[in-house]
Design a protein around this motif. Structure first.
Motif, PDB file in Angstrom:
ATOM      1  N   ASP A  83       0.806  -1.220   0.000  1.00 39.70           N
ATOM      2  CA  ASP A  83       0.000   0.000   0.000  1.00 39.70           C
ATOM      3  C   ASP A  83       0.841   1.273   0.000  1.00 39.70           C
ATOM      4  O   ASP A  83       0.291   2.370   0.128  1.00 39.70           O
ATOM      5  N   GLU A  84       2.148   1.159  -0.124  1.00 38.42           N
ATOM      6  CA  GLU A  84       3.018   2.330  -0.078  1.00 38.42           C
ATOM      7  C   GLU A  84       3.986   2.326  -1.253  1.00 38.42           C
ATOM      8  O   GLU A  84       4.274   1.279  -1.836  1.00 38.42           O
ATOM      9  N   TYR A  85       4.477   3.506  -1.568  1.00 33.50           N
ATOM     10  CA  TYR A  85       5.498   3.616  -2.600  1.00 33.50           C
ATOM     11  C   TYR A  85       6.828   3.056  -2.086  1.00 33.50           C
ATOM     12  O   TYR A  85       7.054   2.998  -0.875  1.00 33.50           O
ATOM     13  N   PRO A  86       7.699   2.641  -2.961  1.00 34.17           N
ATOM     14  CA  PRO A  86       9.000   2.134  -2.495  1.00 34.17           C
ATOM     15  C   PRO A  86       9.821   3.246  -1.844  1.00 34.17           C
ATOM     16  O   PRO A  86       9.692   4.424  -2.191  1.00 34.17           O
ATOM     17  N   THR A  87      10.666   2.871  -0.910  1.00 31.19           N
ATOM     18  CA  THR A  87      11.498   3.860  -0.203  1.00 31.19           C
ATOM     19  C   THR A  87      12.601   4.410  -1.094  1.00 31.19           C
ATOM     20  O   THR A  87      13.027   5.557  -0.922  1.00 31.19           O
ATOM     21  N   THR A  88      13.071   3.619  -2.032  1.00 35.25           N
ATOM     22  CA  THR A  88      14.120   4.058  -2.959  1.00 35.25           C
ATOM     23  C   THR A  88      13.738   3.705  -4.384  1.00 35.25           C
ATOM     24  O   THR A  88      13.018   2.726  -4.622  1.00 35.25           O
ATOM     25  N   THR A  89      14.226   4.497  -5.306  1.00 40.61           N
ATOM     26  CA  THR A  89      14.033   4.222  -6.733  1.00 40.61           C
ATOM     27  C   THR A  89      15.405   4.227  -7.393  1.00 40.61           C
ATOM     28  O   THR A  89      15.931   5.289  -7.746  1.00 40.61           O
ATOM     29  N   PRO A  90      16.003   3.070  -7.547  1.00 42.69           N
ATOM     30  CA  PRO A  90      17.359   3.024  -8.114  1.00 42.69           C
ATOM     31  C   PRO A  90      17.365   3.373  -9.592  1.00 42.69           C
ATOM     32  O   PRO A  90      16.340   3.316 -10.280  1.00 42.69           O
ATOM     33  N   SER A  91      18.531   3.715 -10.074  1.00 45.28           N
ATOM     34  CA  SER A  91      18.703   4.058 -11.489  1.00 45.28           C
ATOM     35  C   SER A  91      18.629   2.793 -12.337  1.00 45.28           C
ATOM     36  O   SER A  91      18.853   1.677 -11.846  1.00 45.28           O
ATOM     37  N   PRO A  92      18.311   2.926 -13.616  1.00 43.53           N
ATOM     38  CA  PRO A  92      18.286   1.749 -14.499  1.00 43.53           C
ATOM     39  C   PRO A  92      19.627   1.020 -14.545  1.00 43.53           C
ATOM     40  O   PRO A  92      19.658  -0.208 -14.676  1.00 43.53           O
ATOM     41  N   THR A  93      20.727   1.760 -14.434  1.00 40.01           N
ATOM     42  CA  THR A  93      22.049   1.125 -14.434  1.00 40.01           C
ATOM     43  C   THR A  93      22.205   0.186 -13.249  1.00 40.01           C
ATOM     44  O   THR A  93      22.700  -0.938 -13.387  1.00 40.01           O
ATOM     45  N   GLN A  94      21.749   0.622 -12.085  1.00 39.60           N
ATOM     46  CA  GLN A  94      21.856  -0.218 -10.894  1.00 39.60           C
ATOM     47  C   GLN A  94      20.904  -1.397 -10.959  1.00 39.60           C
ATOM     48  O   GLN A  94      21.220  -2.505 -10.496  1.00 39.60           O
ATOM     49  N   VAL A  95      19.739  -1.195 -11.519  1.00 38.49           N
ATOM     50  CA  VAL A  95      18.774  -2.291 -11.658  1.00 38.49           C
ATOM     51  C   VAL A  95      19.329  -3.387 -12.562  1.00 38.49           C
ATOM     52  O   VAL A  95      19.181  -4.586 -12.282  1.00 38.49           O
ATOM     53  N   LEU A  96      19.981  -2.989 -13.641  1.00 40.20           N
ATOM     54  CA  LEU A  96      20.611  -3.980 -14.518  1.00 40.20           C
ATOM     55  C   LEU A  96      21.716  -4.745 -13.793  1.00 40.20           C
ATOM     56  O   LEU A  96      21.888  -5.954 -14.000  1.00 40.20           O
ATOM     57  N   ALA A  97      22.470  -4.041 -12.953  1.00 45.96           N
ATOM     58  CA  ALA A  97      23.539  -4.707 -12.213  1.00 45.96           C
ATOM     59  C   ALA A  97      22.980  -5.680 -11.187  1.00 45.96           C
ATOM     60  O   ALA A  97      23.536  -6.766 -10.981  1.00 45.96           O
ATOM     61  N   TRP A  98      21.867  -5.320 -10.554  1.00 44.65           N
ATOM     62  CA  TRP A  98      21.260  -6.209  -9.564  1.00 44.65           C
ATOM     63  C   TRP A  98      20.549  -7.390 -10.210  1.00 44.65           C
ATOM     64  O   TRP A  98      20.432  -8.448  -9.607  1.00 44.65           O
TER      65      TRP A  98
END
Length: 206
Positions: A83-98
């Protein structure tokens, strides 16, 4: 990613002023998701998380191919709080790395790829059922292919066939046309036998 430029700081002041006025005018509405923190704890305008990115493979320039690539490459994880927005919104570069992310992360990554390929893409946030948020597909209906019977068409024409023991069981809720014809033929024969035993009367269908 580590800091904000002077232009970003000026723009963020206007955005924060607008957010305060919006919250005062609509106190019962959900807060605006405008200035989330990135993976380094720096607040960024949510629109700046979309980065035009173009993969060096022409096979994934199409919208459907890009969506398939993100779906297969990324490991989906549900939000911590539905019911809440995420606390962090990582960059697309970091999402690809994860190689993993929630619905916000994968949407921002896909939109960045589509912007790089020339599409007018954007991300819209809203509410969705639990099975969509968690990626639960256990209740998704799957159509099963039906196999043909081993008997030939000529043999089937010589003798009407009501059922085929070698065929795959029909999905629930689907009635076989041959079985329906056989049931109708049996009912019609029963009606004829009863009409021969009793005096002829008018048959009325209700």
């Amino acid at each position: 990613y580590f800091e904000c430029t002077q232009k970003e700081r000026i723009c963020m002041e206007y955005v924060q002023a607008f957010a305060r006025k919006y919250q005062a005018a609509f106190p019962f509405r959900t807060r605006l998701f405008i200035l989330p923190k990135n993976e380094y704890g720096v607040r960024k305008l949510v629109c700046t998380t979309l980065r035009k990115s173009l993969l060096p493979y022409r096979d994934v320039y199409d919208m459907q191919d890009l969506a398939t690539f993100v779906c297969r490459y990324m490991q989906f994880e549900p939000l911590e709080n539905d019911d809440e927005y995420p606390t962090t919104t990582p960059s697309p570069t970091q999402v690809l790395a994860w190689k993993t992310g929630d619905c916000f992360d994968t949407s921002i990554l896909l939109a960045s790829f589509m912007l790089g390929a020339g599409y007018d893409a954007f991300v819209v946030s809203g509410y969705a059922p639990t099975w969509i948020r968690t990626g639960d597909q256990t209740s998704t209906a799957i159509s099963q292919p039906r196999t043909n019977c081993s008997k030939s068409v000529e043999q089937a024409e010589e003798k009407p066939r009501t059922d085929c023991s070698e065929s795959v069981d029909e999905p629930e809720g689907i009635v076989s046309f041959n079985r329906l014809k056989a049931t109708a033929a049996t009912s019609f024969t029963t009606v004829e036998e009863h009409t021969h035993d009793k005096p002829s009367t008018d048959l009325k269908i209700h």
